[in-house]
Scaffold this motif. Sequence first.
Motif, PDB file in Angstrom:
ATOM      1  N   GLU A   1      -7.978  -2.316  -8.603  1.00 15.38           N
ATOM      2  CA  GLU A   1      -7.721  -1.201  -9.209  1.00 15.38           C
ATOM      3  C   GLU A   1      -6.124  -1.870  -9.795  1.00 15.38           C
ATOM      4  O   GLU A   1      -6.274  -3.835  -9.624  1.00 15.38           O
ATOM      5  CB  GLU A   1      -6.612  -1.528  -7.861  1.00 15.38           C
ATOM      6  N   GLY A   2      -5.744  -1.796 -10.923  1.00 16.54           N
ATOM      7  CA  GLY A   2      -5.175  -2.260 -11.782  1.00 16.54           C
ATOM      8  C   GLY A   2      -5.631  -3.943 -12.955  1.00 16.54           C
ATOM      9  O   GLY A   2      -7.062  -3.798 -12.508  1.00 16.54           O
TER      10      GLY A   2
ATOM     11  N   VAL B   1       0.824  -1.337  -0.039  1.00 18.37           N
ATOM     12  CA  VAL B   1       0.112  -0.026   0.087  1.00 18.37           C
ATOM     13  C   VAL B   1       0.978   1.204   0.146  1.00 18.37           C
ATOM     14  O   VAL B   1       0.588   1.884  -1.085  1.00 18.37           O
ATOM     15  CB  VAL B   1      -0.819  -0.048   1.420  1.00 18.37           C
ATOM     16  N   LEU B   2       1.927   1.701   0.579  1.00 20.57           N
ATOM     17  CA  LEU B   2       2.862   2.240   1.485  1.00 20.57           C
ATOM     18  C   LEU B   2       3.608   2.613  -0.697  1.00 20.57           C
ATOM     19  O   LEU B   2       3.706   3.795  -0.713  1.00 20.57           O
ATOM     20  CB  LEU B   2       3.662   1.733   2.277  1.00 20.57           C
ATOM     21  N   MET B   3       3.420   2.244  -0.988  1.00 15.58           N
ATOM     22  CA  MET B   3       5.090   2.091  -2.554  1.00 15.58           C
ATOM     23  C   MET B   3       3.377   2.118  -3.772  1.00 15.58           C
ATOM     24  O   MET B   3       3.938   1.933  -4.531  1.00 15.58           O
ATOM     25  CB  MET B   3       5.412   0.592  -2.953  1.00 15.58           C
ATOM     26  N   ARG B   4       2.044   2.124  -3.522  1.00 11.53           N
ATOM     27  CA  ARG B   4       1.080   2.319  -4.318  1.00 11.53           C
ATOM     28  C   ARG B   4       0.885   1.193  -5.200  1.00 11.53           C
ATOM     29  O   ARG B   4       0.981   1.737  -6.523  1.00 11.53           O
ATOM     30  CB  ARG B   4       1.426   4.150  -4.903  1.00 11.53           C
ATOM     31  N   LEU B   5       0.968   0.127  -4.797  1.00 15.46           N
ATOM     32  CA  LEU B   5       0.861  -1.134  -6.010  1.00 15.46           C
ATOM     33  C   LEU B   5      -1.065  -1.909  -6.054  1.00 15.46           C
ATOM     34  O   LEU B   5      -1.183  -0.857  -4.972  1.00 15.46           O
ATOM     35  CB  LEU B   5       1.372  -2.001  -5.513  1.00 15.46           C
ATOM     36  N   ASP B   6      -1.324  -2.398  -6.657  1.00 10.41           N
ATOM     37  CA  ASP B   6      -2.676  -2.074  -6.991  1.00 10.41           C
ATOM     38  C   ASP B   6      -3.175  -3.838  -6.513  1.00 10.41           C
ATOM     39  O   ASP B   6      -2.004  -4.231  -5.892  1.00 10.41           O
ATOM     40  CB  ASP B   6      -3.199  -2.112  -8.576  1.00 10.41           C
TER      41      ASP B   6
ATOM     42  N   ARG C   1      -0.940  -5.657  -4.103  1.00 10.61           N
ATOM     43  CA  ARG C   1      -1.049  -6.283  -2.577  1.00 10.61           C
ATOM     44  C   ARG C   1      -1.624  -7.394  -1.839  1.00 10.61           C
ATOM     45  O   ARG C   1      -0.882  -7.556  -1.016  1.00 10.61           O
ATOM     46  CB  ARG C   1      -1.744  -4.843  -1.811  1.00 10.61           C
ATOM     47  N   ARG C   2      -2.601  -8.317  -2.661  1.00  8.98           N
ATOM     48  CA  ARG C   2      -2.726  -9.600  -2.624  1.00  8.98           C
ATOM     49  C   ARG C   2      -1.671 -10.506  -2.127  1.00  8.98           C
ATOM     50  O   ARG C   2      -1.267 -11.786  -1.549  1.00  8.98           O
ATOM     51  CB  ARG C   2      -3.747  -9.806  -2.734  1.00  8.98           C
ATOM     52  N   ALA C   3      -1.024 -10.333  -3.320  1.00 10.39           N
ATOM     53  CA  ALA C   3       0.785 -11.376  -3.420  1.00 10.39           C
ATOM     54  C   ALA C   3       1.205 -11.104  -2.661  1.00 10.39           C
ATOM     55  O   ALA C   3       1.843 -12.129  -1.840  1.00 10.39           O
ATOM     56  CB  ALA C   3       0.490 -11.007  -4.972  1.00 10.39           C
TER      57      ALA C   3
END
Length: 325
Positions: A310-311, A245-250, A254-256
């Motif tokens: 997202e993504g 989340v902090l690195m703004r990934l989709d 995040r789940r992976a």
Amino acid sequence: MKLLETISNLAGKYFAFLVIGVALIAFFIPEPFIGLGAYITILLGVVMFGMGLTLKPVDFKLVLSKPVPVIIGVAAQFVLMPLVAFMLAYFMNLPAELAAGLVLLGSVPGGTASNVMVYLAKGNLALSVAMTSLSTMLAPILTPLILLALAGQWLPVDPVAMFLSIVQVIIVPITLGVLLRRIFPATVEKSATVVPLISVLAIIIIVSAVVAANVESITTSGLLIFSAVMLHNLLGLFLGYAAAVLMRLDESKRRAISIEVGMQNSGLGVALATAHFGPLAALPNVIAAVWHNISGPILATFWSKKRVTEGKSIKETKPVSRQAQ
């Protein structure tokens, strides 16, 4: 072959129940399982060989083409999980061998069963496989160094001997598996569905051997170390997600990363602990082999009911099950 495939699928589906059942049998009737401890290293080598049979060049492509999410995930795995294990061991005042075993659990690479959990959770499967593969390749260097830095206060750590052990039980079998797949692709593809059954059987034997060797320790410290392993896993799942989340990934990434960071290769932890620290140090990793296969499916089921908003979502291609924790 069809029968073996069916049995393999059932073994993968009910892996957690099988591990719990065998662990209970080994606890109450330990004698038949005591001698199996001598085969732990060989059994883990078999599991890793099976992993090598399932690896393809495309599994490493993401590391080169889109390295940032992979690096974030692997960094979180090898930084956050050892530190969390160290703090839990320190504040819970664990006995020396259990403390070293918990730090070892935090220092090993990702478990390959996490790939299946990520798929079920609608996570980014390519990222999950890339993280598992890269962390496994880095383990011979990083795991001994992390242990030397964090676990040396409890038990002596020989990083060179541990490096050689990891190369022996992970790198060599995986390399042989990859080579065999490259030389005989058609044959390997036909037998791929049976690989999870072999891995499940190997892990079950490893668990039974360690439980049988630690009946007294489980009786006295079982609740304490189970609490430590459960907290370690849950904090890993949370911190992995938070890092993404902090690195703004989709959301799919995040789940992976969450599942990859939270689930370790406890089989490797058992083998290293038994060889370098003693049977009691293997106990956190044995408990993790059970708990990770409870918490993982629960989280995957929860996320499977939540849309990935997202993504881009992962391709709807079911992965080959690699039940090697």
